[in-house]
Design a protein around this motif. Structure first.
Motif: not given
Length: 271
Positions: A33-62
């Motif tokens: 996941i490539l992006g400059k500082n502040g682009s949202g890439k680290s937030t995206l990963v924390r959402l995938i790992l359930a370290l932050l709550p999702i406002s909208d949408g779904k995430i499935y792992i297996d």
């Protein structure tokens, strides 16, 4: 397989960080996941790992929904993350004790924990550091010790969030070799970075800009796309910059090079 469908995230100050992102991460592959500082890439990963709550949408792992309690418990077993700041990892001042803490939480028998610690430290070139105090390590050594803690518990999915940021060139190369070894073990690797060198050998790159995925594809597809990288605020790879500069002067290489070796070949072929 990780499937993300139409997720968004907004902080309390109504600042939108992630907006309607969908993506897939294939098992046994290296995805960046490539992006400059502040682009949202680290937030995206924390959402995938359930370290932050999702406002909208779904995430499935297996096929497991991480929004449910059982899903969160499952990803704790499957997923590990090496953070940008290694000090966020350590719960014990002694490296061996810190790694064993994670092993105990993953119910690894105490009789084999020492072997697991040694093997993990060997993989990051910290052989013999079991009894070292974390406070005596350099920044780069701390980063590798943090990575060893994740490797020891044998997660099937491993995230590296700007994990090379505190490493010198040799340390960066060692961690890249470690990631390649994990790829060969059929681990699923996700690299989060703004550094081109970190993602050169990824199987797939997701380019994020202004809180959205703007392009995905192979490393060559993404890293030779001069205009898209420039628009996303990503440093252009040197060979690609040379190709572009020569093209502007009317000198056309046959192919756009991505590595120094390819650049040398293209320059030698010019007539």
């Amino acid at each position: 397989m990780i499937n993300v469908s139409n997720i968004s995230f907004t902080y309390n100050n109504n600042k939108k960080i992630i907006e309607n992102i969908s993506l897939s991460i294939e098992p046994g592959k290296v995805t960046a996941i490539l992006g400059k500082n502040g682009s949202g890439k680290s937030t995206l990963v924390r959402l995938i790992l359930a370290l932050l709550p999702i406002s909208d949408g779904k995430i499935y792992i297996d096929d497991i929904d991480i929004n449910c309690k059982e899903g969160i418990n499952q990803i704790r077993k499957q997923c590990g993350i090496v953070f940008q700041n290694p000090d966020n990892h350590f719960v014990s001042p002694i490296i061996e004790d810190d790694i064993k803490f994670g092993l105990t939480n993953h119910h690894v028998p105490e009789t084999i924990q020492s072997d697991c610690v040694k093997s993990a430290l060997d993989k990051v070139s910290l052989t013999g550091y079991e009894k070292r105090n974390v406070s005596t390590l350099s920044g780069g050594q701390k980063q590798k010790a943090a990575a060893a803690g994740i490797l020891a518990v044998d997660n099937s999915i491993i995230f590296f969030d700007e994990a090379t940021s505190m490493l010198d060139p040799n340390g960066r190369k060692e961690l890249q070799l470690c990631i390649e070894d994990l790829r060969n073990q059929n681990k699923t690797i996700v690299i989060i970075s703004q550094n081109i060198e970190d993602v050169l050998h990824a199987d797939k790159i997701l380019l994020i800009s202004d809180h959205q995925i703007i392009k995905s594809g192979s490393a060559r597809d993404i890293l030779t796309d001069y205009e898209t990288l420039k628009g996303a605020g990503i440093q252009i790879p040197f060979p690609v910059q040379v190709y572009h500069d020569l093209f502007q002067k009317g000198i056309k290489m046959k192919n756009c090079p991505l590595t120094s070796g390819e650049l040398a070949e293209e320059l030698c072929s010019l007539k």
